[in-house]
Design a protein around this motif. Structure first.
Motif, PDB file in Angstrom:
ATOM      1  N   LEU A 160       0.823  -1.377   0.082  1.00 24.18           N
ATOM      2  CA  LEU A 160       0.018  -0.056  -0.158  1.00 24.18           C
ATOM      3  C   LEU A 160       0.819   1.196   0.001  1.00 24.18           C
ATOM      4  N   ARG A 161       2.117   1.187   0.167  1.00 20.53           N
ATOM      5  CA  ARG A 161       3.037   2.262   0.087  1.00 20.53           C
ATOM      6  C   ARG A 161       3.269   2.758  -1.261  1.00 20.53           C
ATOM      7  N   VAL A 162       3.594   4.225  -1.448  1.00 23.01           N
ATOM      8  CA  VAL A 162       3.720   4.776  -2.661  1.00 23.01           C
ATOM      9  C   VAL A 162       4.801   4.027  -3.472  1.00 23.01           C
ATOM     10  N   GLU A 163       4.757   4.164  -4.859  1.00 14.88           N
ATOM     11  CA  GLU A 163       5.912   3.315  -5.579  1.00 14.88           C
ATOM     12  C   GLU A 163       7.120   4.356  -5.377  1.00 14.88           C
ATOM     13  N   HIS A 181     -16.935  -1.172  15.660  1.00 14.57           N
ATOM     14  CA  HIS A 181     -17.009  -2.171  16.674  1.00 14.57           C
ATOM     15  C   HIS A 181     -16.309  -1.401  17.897  1.00 14.57           C
ATOM     16  N   GLY A 182     -17.055  -0.139  18.107  1.00 13.94           N
ATOM     17  CA  GLY A 182     -16.582   0.566  19.690  1.00 13.94           C
ATOM     18  C   GLY A 182     -15.129   1.041  19.526  1.00 13.94           C
ATOM     19  N   GLY A 183     -14.722   1.470  18.192  1.00 12.29           N
ATOM     20  CA  GLY A 183     -13.475   1.641  18.042  1.00 12.29           C
ATOM     21  C   GLY A 183     -12.329   0.846  17.923  1.00 12.29           C
ATOM     22  N   ARG A 184     -12.709  -0.384  18.039  1.00 17.03           N
ATOM     23  CA  ARG A 184     -11.933  -1.612  18.171  1.00 17.03           C
ATOM     24  C   ARG A 184     -11.025  -1.803  16.727  1.00 17.03           C
ATOM     25  N   THR A 185     -11.885  -1.229  15.654  1.00 18.98           N
ATOM     26  CA  THR A 185     -11.418  -1.708  14.316  1.00 18.98           C
ATOM     27  C   THR A 185     -11.310  -0.351  13.494  1.00 18.98           C
ATOM     28  N   VAL A 186     -10.250  -0.033  12.761  1.00 20.15           N
ATOM     29  CA  VAL A 186     -10.106   1.033  11.922  1.00 20.15           C
ATOM     30  C   VAL A 186      -9.862   0.442  10.601  1.00 20.15           C
ATOM     31  N   THR A 187     -10.458   1.437   9.723  1.00 25.76           N
ATOM     32  CA  THR A 187     -10.746   0.859   8.294  1.00 25.76           C
ATOM     33  C   THR A 187     -10.126   2.194   7.461  1.00 25.76           C
ATOM     34  N   ALA A 188      -9.119   2.028   6.513  1.00 21.35           N
ATOM     35  CA  ALA A 188      -8.625   3.089   5.705  1.00 21.35           C
ATOM     36  C   ALA A 188      -8.987   2.629   4.173  1.00 21.35           C
ATOM     37  N   SER A 189      -9.447   3.472   3.354  1.00 24.71           N
ATOM     38  CA  SER A 189      -9.590   3.365   1.984  1.00 24.71           C
ATOM     39  C   SER A 189      -8.805   4.055   1.095  1.00 24.71           C
ATOM     40  N   MET A 190      -8.274   3.164   0.230  1.00 23.69           N
ATOM     41  CA  MET A 190      -7.412   3.755  -1.043  1.00 23.69           C
ATOM     42  C   MET A 190      -8.126   4.687  -1.855  1.00 23.69           C
ATOM     43  N   GLU A 191      -7.843   5.571  -2.270  1.00 21.76           N
ATOM     44  CA  GLU A 191      -8.485   6.481  -3.488  1.00 21.76           C
ATOM     45  C   GLU A 191      -8.754   6.018  -4.534  1.00 21.76           C
ATOM     46  N   GLY A 192      -7.543   5.045  -5.222  1.00 22.16           N
ATOM     47  CA  GLY A 192      -7.310   4.381  -6.355  1.00 22.16           C
ATOM     48  C   GLY A 192      -6.624   3.225  -6.318  1.00 22.16           C
ATOM     49  N   PRO A 193      -6.712   2.567  -7.374  1.00 17.11           N
ATOM     50  CA  PRO A 193      -6.230   1.144  -7.380  1.00 17.11           C
ATOM     51  C   PRO A 193      -4.599   0.980  -7.331  1.00 17.11           C
ATOM     52  N   LEU A 194      -4.160   0.057  -6.941  1.00 22.73           N
ATOM     53  CA  LEU A 194      -2.507  -0.432  -6.811  1.00 22.73           C
ATOM     54  C   LEU A 194      -2.292  -0.718  -8.433  1.00 22.73           C
ATOM     55  N   ASP A 195      -1.153  -0.285  -8.488  1.00 24.08           N
ATOM     56  CA  ASP A 195      -0.411  -0.791  -9.931  1.00 24.08           C
ATOM     57  C   ASP A 195      -0.528  -2.310 -10.179  1.00 24.08           C
ATOM     58  N   PRO A 205     -12.624  -0.656 -11.854  1.00 27.00           N
ATOM     59  CA  PRO A 205     -11.363  -1.113 -11.188  1.00 27.00           C
ATOM     60  C   PRO A 205     -11.570  -1.272  -9.376  1.00 27.00           C
ATOM     61  N   LEU A 206     -10.849  -2.141  -9.093  1.00 26.08           N
ATOM     62  CA  LEU A 206     -10.786  -2.799  -7.841  1.00 26.08           C
ATOM     63  C   LEU A 206      -9.817  -2.055  -7.015  1.00 26.08           C
ATOM     64  N   VAL A 207     -10.214  -1.364  -5.661  1.00 23.49           N
ATOM     65  CA  VAL A 207      -9.471  -0.669  -4.782  1.00 23.49           C
ATOM     66  C   VAL A 207      -9.360  -1.338  -3.605  1.00 23.49           C
ATOM     67  N   ARG A 208      -8.390  -1.225  -2.821  1.00 25.00           N
ATOM     68  CA  ARG A 208      -8.287  -1.797  -1.416  1.00 25.00           C
ATOM     69  C   ARG A 208      -8.511  -1.050  -0.092  1.00 25.00           C
ATOM     70  N   PHE A 209      -9.510  -1.553   0.914  1.00 31.10           N
ATOM     71  CA  PHE A 209      -9.851  -1.147   2.133  1.00 31.10           C
ATOM     72  C   PHE A 209      -8.959  -1.970   2.982  1.00 31.10           C
ATOM     73  N   GLN A 210      -8.223  -1.318   3.815  1.00 29.30           N
ATOM     74  CA  GLN A 210      -7.293  -1.927   4.890  1.00 29.30           C
ATOM     75  C   GLN A 210      -7.803  -1.868   6.218  1.00 29.30           C
ATOM     76  N   ASN A 211      -7.953  -2.919   6.919  1.00 28.42           N
ATOM     77  CA  ASN A 211      -8.589  -2.910   8.318  1.00 28.42           C
ATOM     78  C   ASN A 211      -7.233  -3.051   9.428  1.00 28.42           C
ATOM     79  N   TRP A 212      -7.667  -2.578  10.517  1.00 26.98           N
ATOM     80  CA  TRP A 212      -6.710  -2.788  11.674  1.00 26.98           C
ATOM     81  C   TRP A 212      -7.205  -3.242  12.813  1.00 26.98           C
ATOM     82  N   ARG A 213      -6.909  -3.938  13.725  1.00 24.02           N
ATOM     83  CA  ARG A 213      -7.474  -4.327  14.943  1.00 24.02           C
ATOM     84  C   ARG A 213      -6.519  -3.393  16.128  1.00 24.02           C
ATOM     85  N   LEU A 214      -7.430  -2.606  16.916  1.00 21.80           N
ATOM     86  CA  LEU A 214      -6.603  -1.851  17.819  1.00 21.80           C
ATOM     87  C   LEU A 214      -6.821  -2.401  19.073  1.00 21.80           C
ATOM     88  N   GLY A 215      -5.561  -2.393  20.119  1.00 22.13           N
ATOM     89  CA  GLY A 215      -5.456  -2.817  21.415  1.00 22.13           C
ATOM     90  C   GLY A 215      -4.453  -2.243  22.000  1.00 22.13           C
TER      91      GLY A 215
END
Length: 361
Positions: A160-163, A181-195, A205-215
């Motif tokens: 997900l990092r820039v080229e 989920h009460g702030g326990r999950t965070v989701t970030a959306s990419m604006e455009g697709p990966l190369d 086009p398919l873009v990626r949404f990334q999740n994290w579990r926070l603790g």
């Protein structure tokens, strides 16, 4: 991402400060624009009103401009993130009519080296700290309410990092951010697709949404594929509170001089975890993307007589980039949206109040 409108296609219009309510404003259609009856944008979404009160204002020397994200902050306050590396606190009222807003706080932001951020996504955590995305690397950093960087960042998967560090294109990374989920999950959306990532069977086009579990630590979790309408980008996402996501898609067509703003509902049930998939595609043996349902094309909203400094087919619209859920009732959400004026005299900082009725899960 800042969407710039070519100056050659713009004309000046009379400015209107303050609020226009859905109850008192008369709907007026531009040529060729036929909004639905009343204040409905679609069978699922209604426009309650809009406000230009923040446009071209300043708070203690900071321009209240470039608004890229909104997040509820308690007691009627809303945190507003500027991609000019600033964070504002707004006092917002008018839940069922036009939003009445004024700026009551503002701080500058910087990364760990003191450099400004291309800040795009925002989450206000339960303890009051802020998670802020920077579209440059990209990164997600934690900040105190006074703008102090805590030194903490969420780990970002390498692709997900820039080229050339990853496969993301410049200015096409973490544009949206939300918590669930009460702030326990965070989701970030990419604006455009990966190369190298492909399309779904409809050619989207398919873009990626990334999740994290926070603790105690933030741990990368599932990654989803989202089918994006052609020529649009993901501007923002917001959790609905019952497992689904609102997705704001945005674009600008210089030929028609029009912003396209569409509000979708995305359902992650049955979606594939694509975190280990190098090249996204659908079809036999491919991934299952998030299923999305169009709630409204905001170009179909009544314009309520709104002025516009650019020749939009619907003068109500501008470069809408921010979206927040500010209230919930059974089957309905109260939404607050904001446009990014790019600090341009030919664009507006405009707030919008919408009510959305969600289809059953």
């Amino acid at each position: 991402m800042r969407v710039r409108v070519p100056l050659a296609v713009l004309t000046a219009a009379a400015a209107l400060a303050g609020c226009v309510t859905a109850q008192t404003a008369a709907a007026r259609s531009a040529p060729g624009h036929k909004p639905p009856q009343g204040h409905a944008c679609s069978p699922s979404v209604a426009l309650n009103g809009y406000s230009d009160a923040l446009d071209k204002t300043r708070f203690h020397g900071l321009p209240v401009a470039g608004i890229s994200a909104l997040a509820p902050d308690g007691d009627g306050h809303v945190a507003a993130l500027s991609d000019r590396s600033a964070l504002f606190t707004l006092q917002v009222s008018g839940h069922r009519s036009a939003p009445h807003a004024r700026t009551v706080g503002g701080v500058s932001l910087a990364d760990g080296a003191g450099a400004p951020l291309d800040a795009e996504g925002l989450v206000v955590e339960r303890g009051g700290t802020r998670l802020v995305t920077s579209e440059t690397e990209p990164s997600i950093g934690r900040y105190e309410a006074d703008g102090t960087f805590t030194g903490e960042r969420l780990p970002v998967p390498g692709e997900l990092r820039v080229e050339p560090a990853g496969r993301a294109r410049s200015n096409q990374t973490f544009e949206g951010l939300t918590a669930s989920h009460g702030g326990r999950t965070v989701t970030a959306s990419m604006e455009g697709p990966l190369d190298g990532d492909g399309t779904d069977r409809a050619g989207r086009p398919l873009v990626r949404f990334q999740n994290w579990r926070l603790g105690r630590d933030a741990v990368p979790a599932a990654q989803w594929a989202y089918p994006l309408d052609p020529r649009l980008g993901v501007a923002e996402i917001a959790a609905t509170g019952e497992g689904r996501l609102l997705v704001l898609e945005r674009g600008y067509d210089a030929a028609t001089r029009a912003n396209t703003i569409r509000l979708y509902l995305a359902d992650p049930r049955h979606a594939s975890d694509v975190s280990g998939v190098e090249r996204l595609s659908t079809g036999p043996g491919g991934v299952r993307p998030l299923r999305k349902t169009l709630l409204a094309d905001l170009g179909d909203c009544p314009d309520l007589g709104a002025p516009s400094p650019s020749p939009q087919p619907n003068p109500l619209l501008d470069n809408i980039e921010a979206l927040a859920v500010t209230g919930r009732a059974p089957g309905r959400l109260r939404l607050l949206l904001a446009s990014d004026d790019n600090e341009s005299p030919h664009q507006l900082t405009r707030l919008y109040r919408l009510t959305a009725r969600l289809p059953r899960s």
